[in-house]
Design a protein around this motif. Structure first.
Motif, short mmCIF file in Angstrom:
data_model
loop_
_atom_site.label_atom_id
_atom_site.label_comp_id
_atom_site.label_asym_id
_atom_site.label_seq_id
_atom_site.Cartn_x
_atom_site.Cartn_y
_atom_site.Cartn_z
N ASP A 72 0.87 -1.18 0.00
CA ASP A 72 0.00 0.00 0.00
C ASP A 72 0.90 1.23 0.00
N ALA A 130 -7.67 -12.94 3.32
CA ALA A 130 -8.52 -11.74 3.44
C ALA A 130 -7.75 -10.51 2.94
N THR A 131 -6.47 -10.41 3.34
CA THR A 131 -5.67 -9.25 2.90
C THR A 131 -5.48 -9.28 1.39
N ALA A 134 -8.63 -8.10 -0.21
CA ALA A 134 -8.85 -6.65 -0.05
C ALA A 134 -7.94 -5.87 -1.01
N THR A 172 -8.99 -6.32 -4.66
CA THR A 172 -10.20 -5.56 -4.97
C THR A 172 -9.86 -4.08 -5.17
N ARG A 173 -9.04 -3.55 -4.25
CA ARG A 173 -8.68 -2.13 -4.38
C ARG A 173 -7.91 -1.90 -5.67
#
Ligand code: PEP
Ligand code: MG
Length: 572
Positions: A219, A232-233, A236, A239-240
């Motif tokens: 990020d 899960a990470t 996420a 998707t971003r």
């Protein structure tokens, strides 16, 4: 899964396997029994090869991201001609019997160490550039063309450090993100990553333990690197990333369409350029004109001032590329941190508060008059506007206009073809000008707010001093209040306001500036498609109250947080 924290250097997210970028270790003997002249000749051949390679890199950067960024490589090229460096290498070869590789190694390490020891982080970060030049020279001497393995699949590049030339030369279709152990957000490699839109984090410890092919989640806005992210990470981040890609692709597809908000308010989105190459890139990115043509590139790095004809030719080249579109030419903005070899301005204790920009034009009227004549001649048959930088008072704006009239009269007397009906504007970059905007609006046709300077003067923090530059935050509500005052004063007088500081192209600033009623946004060309796309997602009704609320916050971080909370899609 573990998370490492670094310093955000370029926004965006990425998910992919690590690729360890390791610079090749070069081995060579220190002493030689070859005659010194033969070593020196080898060195001269190597320096010619490196000059050629760096020139190509500079040209590629200029084509891809513009002249201002390509300037980074001018410093590399100048270092190759540095007499002190060349003397040190020659004497190591001649007096100490060193072979050329060892002489280059010692001399470049010596200079890099001096830079590294400087307290100013911006200057100490330049040591990387010196090491880069030294490494290239040694590789050329050893006939090693490639520097380690190249990327073959999309990857997150991790490295101890990356040089600006690494950044330009990597196959960017395959670089998902760049992570380095050293370097700061103002390093040249970080600046280039931002220009290319590659997410980047610097100053991340513990990279050494990460093997190639390890899955990484990056990020770039938060500066976080997740090693072996859980499902899960991964989901996420993926998707971003997908959202970002859709947003960016849509922005690119619609780059040349106008920026009209959901409730029908159109703003002009134009470019900051320094040369004709930038103007071409600007058009490709959807610029509707040039909001800031920085003419000082023409004046620096030369022994005498460019004459009127040469300037006319250079300005005409940019103006012609833009066709019918408006081009705002800013008169010479030197002084401050930009000296000229042929103008002795003397020593100044506070150059940013000294003889700078328009003040130099008044002190040396022949220089400013020649430039104004060149602009008027170059603009014949086109939509050219003139803008004066560093105006502090209404009297200065009047005096600047009078000089333009004098230049026009001189050309009419010569019967030269000139631009008709030239709009005249001033940059608002000194708080006094912002506070007197209502008076200034009666004297000029438009304003363009220079937030890079306005922030440094409003918050009394030198933008070139890395220890305090963060205080000169253009998101600070005090700066936003000045911006609002300027926009309202121009509208009350029936004129318009643009903004050409870096703030205009910051995704988080676009909704605030739009809400404050800004008419024209001028930015580096790569920022244009996204800025337009952001405007298309807004309405004035929702942006105005948020922008006004931002004026009542305590600091720039709070303003950014407000924008993120209101429009989470803006940063994607
Ligand atoms: C500014 O000050 O915001 C500006 C655009 O001018 P420069 O960065 O060239 O000083
Ligand atoms: Mg300025």
């Amino acid at each position: 899964m573990r998370q490492l924290q670094g310093i955000p250097a370029s926004p965006g997210v990425a998910l992919g396997p690590a690729f360890r970028f390791e610079r090749r270790t070069l081995e060579f003997p220190r002493l030689t029994d070859q005659p010194a002249e033969a070593e020196w000749t080898r060195f001269e051949t190597a320096i010619a090869q490196v000059r050629e390679a760096l020139t190509q890199i500079r040209d590629r950067a200029e084509r891809e991201i513009g002249a201002a960024e390509a300037e980074i490589f001018e410093a590399h090229l100048m270092f190759l001609d540095d007499p002190a460096l060349l003397d040190a290498i020659r004497s190591a070869i001649e007096a100490n019997g060193l072979n050329a590789e060892a002489a280059v190694h010692d001399a470049t390490h010596y200079y890099a160490a001096i830079l590294e020891g400087l307290p100013d982080p911006t200057l100490s970060a330049r040591a990387v550039d010196v090491h880069d030049v030294g490494h290239r020279l040694k590789r050329a001497l050893l006939n090693i063309a490639e520097d380690g393995a190249s990327l073959t699949a999309p990857s997150v590049v991790i490295a101890h450090e990356l040089t600006p030339s690494d950044t330009v030369m990597m196959d960017r279709r395959l670089v998902l993100a760049m992570i380095t152990e050293v370097g700061g957000p103002t390093s040249h490699a970080a600046i280039l990553a931002r220009s290319y839109g590659i997410p980047a984090i610097v100053g991340v410890g513990g990279l050494i333990d990460i093997a190639s092919a390890t899955l990484l989640a990056v990020d770039g806005s938060a500066g976080t690197l997740v090693v072996d992210p859980d499902e899960a990470t991964q989901l996420a981040v993926a998707t971003r990333r997908a959202d970002q890609q859709v947003h960016q692709a849509q922005a690119r597809v619609r780059a040349i369409e106008p920026a009209i908000s959901r409730d029908g308010k159109r703003v002009e989105v134009v470019a900051n350029v320094g040369a004709v190459s930038g103007a071409r890139i600007a058009l490709e990115q959807g610029a509707e004109g040039i909001g800031l043509f920085r003419t000082e590139f023409l004046y620096i790095k030369r022994e005498t001032a460019p004459d009127e004809d040469e300037q006319t030719e250079q300005y005409r080249a940019v103006i012609e590329v833009m066709g019918e579109r408006p081009v705002i030419v800013r008169t010479l903005d030197i002084g401050g941190d930009k000296p000229l070899p042929y103008l002795d301005l003397g020593h100044e204790d506070n150059p940013f508060l000294g003889l700078r920009a328009l003040r130099i034009g008044f002190e040396y009227p022949d220089i400013l008059l020649a430039q104004l004549r060149a602009i008027l001649r170059a603009g014949a048959g086109h939509c050219v506007k003139v803008m004066f930088p560093m105006v502090a008072t209404v009297g200065e704006a009047r005096a600047a206009r009078a000089m333009l009239e004098q230049a026009r009269a001189e050309l009419i007397a010569r019967s030269a073809p000139i631009a008709e009906q030239v709009e005249v504007g001033v940059m608002i970059e000194i708080p006094s000008a912002a506070l007197s905007a209502d008076r200034l609006a009666r004297v000029v046709d438009f304003f363009s707010i220079g937030t890079n300077d306005l922030a440094q003067y409003a918050l009394a923090a030198d933008r070139t001093n890395a220890r305090v530059a963060h205080i000169a935050d253009a998101f600070h509500p005090s700066v936003l209040r000045l911006i609002r005052q300027v926009i309202e004063a121009s509208h009350a007088a029936g004129t318009w306001t643009g903004l050409c500081g870096e703030l205009a192209g910051e995704p988080l600033a676009v909704p605030i500036l739009f809400g404050l009623g800004l008419d024209e946004f001028s930015m580096n060309p790569p920022a244009i498609p996204i800025a337009k796309e952001i405007v298309r997602g807004l309405t004035l009704d929702e942006a105005r109250p948020v922008a006004l609320a931002a004026l009542d916050l305590d600091d720039g971080q709070a303003v950014r947080a407000l924008v993120r909370a209101t429009w989470p899609w803006v940063e994607s």
